[in-house]
Design a protein around this motif. Structure first.
Motif, short mmCIF file in Angstrom:
data_model
loop_
_atom_site.label_atom_id
_atom_site.label_comp_id
_atom_site.label_asym_id
_atom_site.label_seq_id
_atom_site.Cartn_x
_atom_site.Cartn_y
_atom_site.Cartn_z
N ASN A 27 2.11 10.35 5.40
CA ASN A 27 2.23 9.48 4.22
C ASN A 27 3.11 8.28 4.56
OD1 ASN A 27 0.75 11.44 2.94
ND2 ASN A 27 2.54 12.46 2.07
N PHE A 28 2.76 7.14 4.04
CA PHE A 28 3.56 5.95 4.35
C PHE A 28 3.39 4.86 3.30
CE2 PHE A 28 -0.51 5.44 6.61
CZ PHE A 28 -0.91 4.17 6.20
N TYR B 159 3.06 0.68 3.24
CA TYR B 159 2.87 -0.50 4.09
C TYR B 159 2.94 -1.77 3.27
CZ TYR B 159 0.93 -4.00 7.18
OH TYR B 159 0.77 -5.13 7.93
N LEU C 59 0.83 -1.21 0.00
CA LEU C 59 0.00 0.00 0.00
C LEU C 59 0.86 1.26 0.00
CD1 LEU C 59 -2.51 -1.01 2.81
CD2 LEU C 59 -2.84 -1.22 0.35
N LEU D 24 -11.02 -0.22 15.78
CA LEU D 24 -11.39 0.27 14.45
C LEU D 24 -12.78 0.91 14.46
CD1 LEU D 24 -10.04 -2.64 12.20
CD2 LEU D 24 -9.09 -0.33 12.37
N TRP E 164 -8.39 -2.05 6.88
CA TRP E 164 -8.18 -3.07 7.92
C TRP E 164 -9.47 -3.76 8.32
CZ3 TRP E 164 -3.68 -5.25 8.91
CH2 TRP E 164 -2.57 -4.61 8.34
N SER F 124 -8.75 10.42 5.99
CA SER F 124 -7.60 9.50 5.94
C SER F 124 -7.78 8.38 6.97
CB SER F 124 -6.28 10.24 6.15
OG SER F 124 -6.21 10.81 7.43
N ASN F 125 -8.28 8.73 8.15
CA ASN F 125 -8.51 7.69 9.15
C ASN F 125 -9.58 6.71 8.69
OD1 ASN F 125 -6.66 8.28 11.23
ND2 ASN F 125 -7.88 10.03 11.86
N THR G 157 -6.27 6.42 13.39
CA THR G 157 -6.83 5.07 13.48
C THR G 157 -5.82 4.12 14.12
OG1 THR G 157 -8.31 5.36 11.62
CG2 THR G 157 -7.65 3.11 12.12
N TRP H 79 -8.10 4.35 6.10
CA TRP H 79 -7.21 3.35 6.71
C TRP H 79 -8.03 2.31 7.48
CZ3 TRP H 79 -3.25 1.02 5.54
CH2 TRP H 79 -2.23 0.59 6.40
N THR H 80 -9.08 2.77 8.15
CA THR H 80 -9.97 1.85 8.86
C THR H 80 -10.63 0.88 7.89
OG1 THR H 80 -10.41 3.50 10.57
CG2 THR H 80 -12.01 1.71 10.37
N SER I 49 -12.67 4.35 16.09
CA SER I 49 -12.09 5.33 15.18
C SER I 49 -13.09 5.72 14.09
CB SER I 49 -10.82 4.75 14.56
OG SER I 49 -10.25 5.68 13.66
N PHE J 154 0.20 5.06 0.85
CA PHE J 154 -0.85 5.83 1.50
C PHE J 154 -0.44 7.29 1.65
CE2 PHE J 154 -3.59 7.48 4.73
CZ PHE J 154 -4.75 6.71 4.71
N GLY J 155 -1.38 8.19 1.33
CA GLY J 155 -1.14 9.60 1.61
C GLY J 155 -1.41 10.49 0.42
N TYR K 270 -6.03 3.87 17.78
CA TYR K 270 -7.19 3.10 18.27
C TYR K 270 -6.88 1.60 18.21
CZ TYR K 270 -10.24 7.24 18.03
OH TYR K 270 -10.83 8.46 18.22
N LEU L 224 -2.77 11.26 9.87
CA LEU L 224 -1.96 10.15 9.35
C LEU L 224 -0.99 10.71 8.31
CD1 LEU L 224 -4.49 7.24 8.66
CD2 LEU L 224 -2.52 7.14 10.16
#
Lengths: 388, 388
Positions: free
Chosen positions: B4-5, B7, A13, A223, A253, A245-246, B215, A249-250, A226, A15-16, B218, B2
């Motif tokens: 940038n990353f 994963y 992934l 999760l 997952w 963004s949260n 997130t 990401w939630t 959040s 992300f961002g 959490y 959050l």
């Protein structure tokens, strides 16, 4: 108790808000011909199409476009896509869109080099791929399904009035997914909140089952907390990057296999919701929200302790002065309150379901047995009636 | 927010009380020569060695044994292992043990075919591998470090009084890990609870930083709640499979990179703890527990809101009638109470630290800057004094 399981997830992934910068490098891992799948063209209005095409060009790819993937992708569209992928001998399928487009692209990836009818093989008969699989990558523009990091693929056959999900293995999961929360800002509010409920429902389908003490369920509670928190911010301001963004990401997952590790799962809200979708073509998340409260009332007595735990751990309801069952029931009031707050459907009539459809929808519902109570046909009709 | 990353986590996990059954199949993915690394021989007493050898034999492997990996593996032992791996041209390193054995095996995997001194290259200079990497697999017998699903490797140089961790990338992470909670039943209680604190500390190093709503945090809260709950059961009955399996699963997620995604991290308790380890060779988890309370008191004012959130979300402390700072301080009382309950060290004197070592330990502490407050040398000495 945590049951025995195997865990692995091969998806990478990015992300961002600058995640797209990684796309042209990532594309170097694949051959020259890329099948670009997308939906109705919103990605051309919000700039995502241009970003993706620039990366494809920078990587020197030949692009074959496959637009028009519908919100509930059909078996017919899948057959067409498989032919296009094969005729063009594509090296990668790049899905740009939400769960529908990514689900669809997985279907194409396992069907292009397969001589059997994909609807019958993968969805009706639930078989595994036995032909060459074309790798899939994704650029996510709508949040909810988790398709960006799992093997799920839901296809609808309107003629047969069936909407069926297939969960493929590691070899069909996206090789990579680009997750830029900003790409989700322009999703219409109704679709956005339907996605929020889809996320909650994915977590609940895995959380509301078993009587054991599992680390997995504690992660699920985190999760959900959040999601509830961030969704309240996002409905007021859809361009709140932190909240979006949260939630993104939630969502990942919530359905990338972690939450089902070592435990049983329910999934009946999805089974009923998908049957409604086959009849009405209604938005997926809304079909889930509209039947949830009635469904959970029907199964609650089989899992009172878990509903009561949920009331406290996620909804912050005090146990003081309540019986366990009262606490459990309070969790449903809290869920309903949150549904109203974010604005998702709570009546199936609002989705176009009519009385005469109920028996057919119940018959089109696949009955699974992992939850607190296994409903029969009449009980599903009852849940549907209570959801009107 | 959050950040940038990227994963990804390539490790495949086989979890449960029959997980070892998968080993001989998994071994088929590798060539014929396997370097078997393990510690002081406890695996020969509890039957794990026999299980593993049976799988190796079933897979037709030639086994080269490398026993004697010590709790804090040394640079000298690493050099010896690298030579053995190279001389035998091994195709796989199979680590059977806890974090020390797996950490060590990663070190060997990147050093066998490298002509530079591994201690200097990877640990002192923190460079990346530039030679052939031998794949590593693991059979976990002690829980805590998370080494089974990450790239971490800590090596100690007693001559230089330095204990340094290196975090390698995806290509060094174990290809697979076998996680059988039953294999951890025979770990001595002191080692078991040290592992429990190591897990808590891993979560806290990533949780107690940032002022954002993430997130990720959490999820961390869920993991901590599960750990506290299950550890209380396990200290009373180390053979409670449910508790031990939940703790094993929590440990893996506490340090497999998920909890640091998109946020800053602290890691100073580990830096101080590792310096104590270099001086005393004390059990890793105990070096962490012994300095935590004093350390957190020193940084608390930089992150009062987060400590207060932690007090409520994990320790279940009511905010009623408390200022935010009082609530924050109450979280440290709760942590200390839990430490006493499980029985970990709370004074560094019990680990063999003496007054004359303090300046040296503080000098051997690498100062990182991701937390709520960056301590200088004198403040670290102060933390150590308050931990005596």
């Amino acid at each position: 108790m945590l049951g025995n399981f195997v865990y692995s997830n091969p998806t990478k992934l990015y992300f961002g808000d600058d995640a797209i910068k990684n796309l042209s490098d990532e594309l170097k891992n694949y051959g020259p011909r890329v099948l670009l799948t997308y939906g109705g063209g919103s990605i051309k209005r919000n700039g995502v199409y241009d970003d993706v095409m620039a990366a494809l060009k920078a990587a020197g790819k030949e692009v074959i476009e496959l637009p028009g993937v519908m919100p509930n992708p059909t078996a017919q569209k899948l057959r067409e896509g498989a032919k296009i992928a094969r005729d063009n001998d594509v090296d990668l399928i790049l899905a740009v869109g939400g769960g529908s487009t990514i689900d669809y692209s997985k279907g194409v990836s396992v069907s292009a080099w397969c001589d059997e009818d994909p609807w019958e093989k993968y969805y009706l008969r639930q078989e595994e791929p036995s032909c060459k699989i074309i790798p899939v990558g994704s650029v996510l523009t709508m949040v909810g399904t988790g398709s960006e990091m799992n093997g799920g693929s839901v296809i609808t056959n309107h003629e047969q009035k069936l909407k069926i999900g297939k969960v493929f293995g590691d070899n069909v999961m996206p090789k990579f997914s680009i997750l830029n929360p900003r790409y989700t800002f322009t999703v219409p509010k109704r679709q956005m909140v339907a996605g929020f409920y889809d996320i909650m429902c994915h977590i609940l389908e895995q959380y509301l089952s078993d009587h054991d003490d599992n680390t997995t369920d504690y992660i699920a509670e985190g999760l959900m907390r959040s999601l509830v928190h961030s969704s309240r911010i996002a409905v007021k301001n859809p361009e709140d990057y932190e909240a979006r963004s949260n939630i993104m990401w939630t969502a990942t997952w919530a359905l990338n296999t972690l939450l089902k590790m070592g435990k049983s799962t329910d999934w009946m809200v999805h089974m009923i919701g998908q049957a409604i979708g086959a009849y009405t073509d209604a938005t997926h998340g809304m079909t889930l929200s509209a039947v949830s409260i009635a469904y959970y009332r029907h199964i609650l007595d089989g899992g009172v302790a878990k509903f009561a735990r949920w009331a406290q751990a996620v909804w912050g309801i005090s146990a003081d002065g309540k019986t366990e069952r009262e606490l459990a029931l309070a969790s449903l009031d809290a869920l309903k309150g949150w549904m109203d707050e974010i604005g998702v459907a709570t009546e199936i009539t609002s989705l176009g379901v009519t009385e005469d459809m109920l028996d057919g929808i119940a018959r089109a519902t696949f009955i699974l047995n992992g939850g607190y109570k296994v409903l029969d046909h009449d009980e599903i009709v009852q849940v549907l009636k209570e959801s009107m």
